[in-house]
Motif scaffolding. Structure first.
Motif, PDB file in Angstrom:
ATOM      1  N   LEU A 125       0.657  -1.122   0.125  1.00 48.72           N
ATOM      2  CA  LEU A 125       0.009  -0.040   0.098  1.00 48.72           C
ATOM      3  C   LEU A 125       0.879   1.360   0.275  1.00 48.72           C
ATOM      4  CD1 LEU A 125      -2.557  -1.123   2.618  1.00 48.72           C
ATOM      5  CD2 LEU A 125      -3.039  -0.659   0.173  1.00 48.72           C
ATOM      6  N   HIS A 126       2.001   1.177   0.569  1.00 47.99           N
ATOM      7  CA  HIS A 126       2.575   2.380   0.784  1.00 47.99           C
ATOM      8  C   HIS A 126       4.242   2.700   0.087  1.00 47.99           C
ATOM      9  CE1 HIS A 126      -0.217   3.669   3.496  1.00 47.99           C
ATOM     10  NE2 HIS A 126      -0.075   2.496   4.549  1.00 47.99           N
ATOM     11  N   THR A 166      -6.140 -10.232  -0.754  1.00 48.32           N
ATOM     12  CA  THR A 166      -5.997  -9.811  -2.132  1.00 48.32           C
ATOM     13  C   THR A 166      -7.129  -9.070  -2.558  1.00 48.32           C
ATOM     14  OG1 THR A 166      -4.709 -11.861  -2.756  1.00 48.32           O
ATOM     15  CG2 THR A 166      -5.770 -10.815  -4.614  1.00 48.32           C
ATOM     16  N   GLY A 167      -8.349  -9.418  -1.989  1.00 49.57           N
ATOM     17  CA  GLY A 167      -9.442  -8.450  -2.603  1.00 49.57           C
ATOM     18  C   GLY A 167      -9.309  -7.161  -1.858  1.00 49.57           C
ATOM     19  N   PHE A 168      -8.787  -7.018  -0.682  1.00 47.83           N
ATOM     20  CA  PHE A 168      -8.726  -5.970   0.109  1.00 47.83           C
ATOM     21  C   PHE A 168      -7.700  -5.022  -0.643  1.00 47.83           C
ATOM     22  CE2 PHE A 168      -5.974  -3.340   3.041  1.00 47.83           C
ATOM     23  CZ  PHE A 168      -7.171  -2.560   3.420  1.00 47.83           C
ATOM     24  N   LEU A 169      -6.643  -5.600  -0.940  1.00 48.64           N
ATOM     25  CA  LEU A 169      -5.678  -4.753  -1.801  1.00 48.64           C
ATOM     26  C   LEU A 169      -6.105  -4.179  -2.903  1.00 48.64           C
ATOM     27  CD1 LEU A 169      -2.641  -4.023  -1.936  1.00 48.64           C
ATOM     28  CD2 LEU A 169      -2.046  -6.102  -2.731  1.00 48.64           C
ATOM     29  N   HIS A 170      -6.740  -5.161  -3.638  1.00 48.63           N
ATOM     30  CA  HIS A 170      -7.249  -4.733  -5.141  1.00 48.63           C
ATOM     31  C   HIS A 170      -8.299  -3.499  -4.944  1.00 48.63           C
ATOM     32  CE1 HIS A 170     -10.059  -4.684  -8.449  1.00 48.63           C
ATOM     33  NE2 HIS A 170      -9.067  -5.329  -9.309  1.00 48.63           N
ATOM     34  N   LYS A 171      -9.075  -3.412  -3.848  1.00 46.83           N
ATOM     35  CA  LYS A 171      -9.835  -2.353  -3.677  1.00 46.83           C
ATOM     36  C   LYS A 171      -9.150  -1.017  -3.342  1.00 46.83           C
ATOM     37  CE  LYS A 171     -11.711  -1.651   0.261  1.00 46.83           C
ATOM     38  NZ  LYS A 171     -12.456  -1.716   1.713  1.00 46.83           N
ATOM     39  N   ARG A 172      -8.030  -1.240  -2.480  1.00 50.45           N
ATOM     40  CA  ARG A 172      -7.316  -0.129  -1.861  1.00 50.45           C
ATOM     41  C   ARG A 172      -6.444   0.448  -2.874  1.00 50.45           C
ATOM     42  NH1 ARG A 172      -8.064   3.813   1.292  1.00 50.45           N
ATOM     43  NH2 ARG A 172      -9.256   3.458   2.916  1.00 50.45           N
ATOM     44  N   TYR A 182       2.017  -3.711  -8.233  1.00 45.77           N
ATOM     45  CA  TYR A 182       0.978  -4.360  -7.764  1.00 45.77           C
ATOM     46  C   TYR A 182      -0.394  -3.704  -8.294  1.00 45.77           C
ATOM     47  CZ  TYR A 182       3.759  -7.159  -4.619  1.00 45.77           C
ATOM     48  OH  TYR A 182       4.704  -8.218  -4.208  1.00 45.77           O
ATOM     49  N   SER A 183      -0.407  -2.603  -8.556  1.00 41.44           N
ATOM     50  CA  SER A 183      -1.480  -1.772  -9.336  1.00 41.44           C
ATOM     51  C   SER A 183      -1.563  -2.138 -10.810  1.00 41.44           C
ATOM     52  CB  SER A 183      -1.307  -0.307  -9.102  1.00 41.44           C
ATOM     53  OG  SER A 183      -1.552   0.171  -7.905  1.00 41.44           O
ATOM     54  N   LEU A 216      -7.229   0.841  -6.023  1.00 42.70           N
ATOM     55  CA  LEU A 216      -7.922   1.735  -6.803  1.00 42.70           C
ATOM     56  C   LEU A 216      -8.343   3.124  -6.383  1.00 42.70           C
ATOM     57  CD1 LEU A 216     -10.685  -1.040  -8.037  1.00 42.70           C
ATOM     58  CD2 LEU A 216      -8.836   0.004  -9.409  1.00 42.70           C
ATOM     59  N   MET A 217      -7.662   3.208  -4.888  1.00 40.27           N
ATOM     60  CA  MET A 217      -8.177   4.249  -4.081  1.00 40.27           C
ATOM     61  C   MET A 217      -6.770   4.833  -3.904  1.00 40.27           C
ATOM     62  SD  MET A 217     -10.668   2.247  -1.477  1.00 40.27           S
ATOM     63  CE  MET A 217     -11.198   3.836  -0.562  1.00 40.27           C
ATOM     64  N   SER A 218      -7.080   6.359  -3.582  1.00 42.45           N
ATOM     65  CA  SER A 218      -5.799   7.122  -3.185  1.00 42.45           C
ATOM     66  C   SER A 218      -4.932   6.564  -1.824  1.00 42.45           C
ATOM     67  CB  SER A 218      -5.911   8.560  -2.958  1.00 42.45           C
ATOM     68  OG  SER A 218      -7.008   8.832  -1.889  1.00 42.45           O
ATOM     69  N   ALA A 219      -3.737   6.564  -1.672  1.00 43.43           N
ATOM     70  CA  ALA A 219      -3.097   6.155  -0.343  1.00 43.43           C
ATOM     71  C   ALA A 219      -3.545   7.201   0.522  1.00 43.43           C
ATOM     72  CB  ALA A 219      -1.586   6.188  -0.611  1.00 43.43           C
ATOM     73  N   GLU A 220      -4.010   6.624   1.804  1.00 45.23           N
ATOM     74  CA  GLU A 220      -4.301   7.340   2.878  1.00 45.23           C
ATOM     75  C   GLU A 220      -3.858   6.619   4.360  1.00 45.23           C
ATOM     76  OE1 GLU A 220      -8.886   6.833   3.959  1.00 45.23           O
ATOM     77  OE2 GLU A 220      -8.210   7.741   1.894  1.00 45.23           O
ATOM     78  N   PRO A 221      -3.671   7.365   5.391  1.00 46.52           N
ATOM     79  CA  PRO A 221      -3.254   6.654   6.548  1.00 46.52           C
ATOM     80  C   PRO A 221      -4.376   5.565   6.972  1.00 46.52           C
ATOM     81  CG  PRO A 221      -2.799   8.911   6.549  1.00 46.52           C
ATOM     82  CD  PRO A 221      -3.650   8.622   5.255  1.00 46.52           C
ATOM     83  N   ARG A 222      -5.512   5.934   6.785  1.00 45.70           N
ATOM     84  CA  ARG A 222      -6.721   4.953   7.375  1.00 45.70           C
ATOM     85  C   ARG A 222      -6.532   3.511   6.801  1.00 45.70           C
ATOM     86  NH1 ARG A 222     -11.471   4.440   9.499  1.00 45.70           N
ATOM     87  NH2 ARG A 222     -12.807   3.276   8.459  1.00 45.70           N
ATOM     88  N   ALA A 223      -5.660   3.536   5.526  1.00 45.96           N
ATOM     89  CA  ALA A 223      -5.751   1.976   4.793  1.00 45.96           C
ATOM     90  C   ALA A 223      -4.958   1.380   5.723  1.00 45.96           C
ATOM     91  CB  ALA A 223      -4.849   2.425   3.601  1.00 45.96           C
ATOM     92  N   ASP A 224      -4.104   1.776   6.794  1.00 48.44           N
ATOM     93  CA  ASP A 224      -3.440   1.028   7.571  1.00 48.44           C
ATOM     94  C   ASP A 224      -4.334   0.180   8.535  1.00 48.44           C
ATOM     95  OD1 ASP A 224      -0.830   1.002   6.324  1.00 48.44           O
ATOM     96  OD2 ASP A 224      -0.255   2.429   7.921  1.00 48.44           O
ATOM     97  N   LEU A 225      -5.261   0.972   9.135  1.00 51.81           N
ATOM     98  CA  LEU A 225      -6.073   0.583  10.213  1.00 51.81           C
ATOM     99  C   LEU A 225      -7.026  -0.703   9.577  1.00 51.81           C
ATOM    100  CD1 LEU A 225      -7.511   0.374  12.712  1.00 51.81           C
ATOM    101  CD2 LEU A 225      -8.791   2.397  12.261  1.00 51.81           C
ATOM    102  N   GLU A 226      -7.546  -0.108   8.110  1.00 57.17           N
ATOM    103  CA  GLU A 226      -8.683  -1.206   7.492  1.00 57.17           C
ATOM    104  C   GLU A 226      -7.731  -2.611   7.168  1.00 57.17           C
ATOM    105  OE1 GLU A 226     -10.101   0.636   4.157  1.00 57.17           O
ATOM    106  OE2 GLU A 226     -11.387   2.125   5.418  1.00 57.17           O
TER     107      GLU A 226
END
Length: 217
Positions: free
Chosen positions: A99-100, A170-176, A108-109, A178-188
């Motif tokens: 993610l980061h 993998t599904g979570f990563l695929h979704k994320r 991976y994108s 497609l979105m902009s990187a943000e700190p909340r992604a770590d918690l999710e």
């Protein structure tokens, strides 16, 4: 190393870096060698001097990358005194890296969200599928070790559980991706991993895994 040979290596590296940027923006099908040549600041002939076609450039991007084709490759946990905690820590770190870390996120994108499975990319995506199976096998081995140490139910189908965990991440990563990187992604990411482990191991998982360090704000 002679200057000519070094220049050739530098040009090849420049083409690969440019191709990575082009595929990230345009995907595989809509990208052309002319786009890659223009991005690299070289001629189309220079690209052909190093690669036979667009597919070869695409393959080279991942061959040169110091990262696995599947983001959830983990090291052996079988001999670890706390295999479930070890697995949890590794998978969480793999998610955070994907993610980061700039290059990991971009590659991976490209593989997961930007490129189509076509006749030209079929061989690459077969390699991706095999890498996923290897990652699942490594997760399976860690779950079996955890089961033997009483951290998971003794009758757990670890192979099926590994497949589920891998698919969920993998599904979570695929979704994320497609979105902009943000700190909340770590918690999710942490919540997704914890939920996947709880689905296969029940409340025993929370007895075995220590509290993770807080995600960065």
């Amino acid at each position: 190393m002679g200057r000519t040979k070094q220049q050739a290596l530098d040009t090849r590296a420049k083409i690969i870096d440019a191709a990575e940027r082009v595929f990230f923006v345009r995907g595989f099908a809509r990208a052309a060698l002319e786009d890659i040549a223009s991005e690299a600041g070289v001629t189309r002939g220079a690209v052909y001097g190093h690669f036979r076609n667009k597919e070869a450039v695409f393959q080279a991007i991942y061959e040169c990358a110091d990262m696995p084709l599947d983001p959830f490759v983990v090291q052996s946990c079988e001999q670890d005194a706390d295999p479930l905690q070890h697995l949890h820590a590794q998978l969480l770190q793999r998610l955070r890296d994907a993610l980061h870390l700039r290059r990991a996120r971009r590659l991976y994108s490209i593989a997961l969200t930007k490129c189509e499975v076509t006749a030209e990319t079929a061989a690459f995506y077969e390699r991706v599928a095999m890498a996923a199976l290897r990652a699942e096998a490594q997760i399976d081995a860690a779950l079996r070790a955890a089961s033997l140490r009483g951290q998971l139910p003794p009758d757990l189908d670890t192979r099926a559980a590994a497949g589920f965990i891998h698919a969920a991440l993998t599904g979570f990563l695929h979704k994320r991706l497609l979105m902009s990187a943000e700190p909340r992604a770590d918690l999710e990411a942490e919540q997704t991993l914890a939920s996947a482990l709880k689905c296969v191991g029940g409340d025993m998982v929370f007895d075995a895994i220590s509290t993770s360090a807080p995600s960065p704000a």
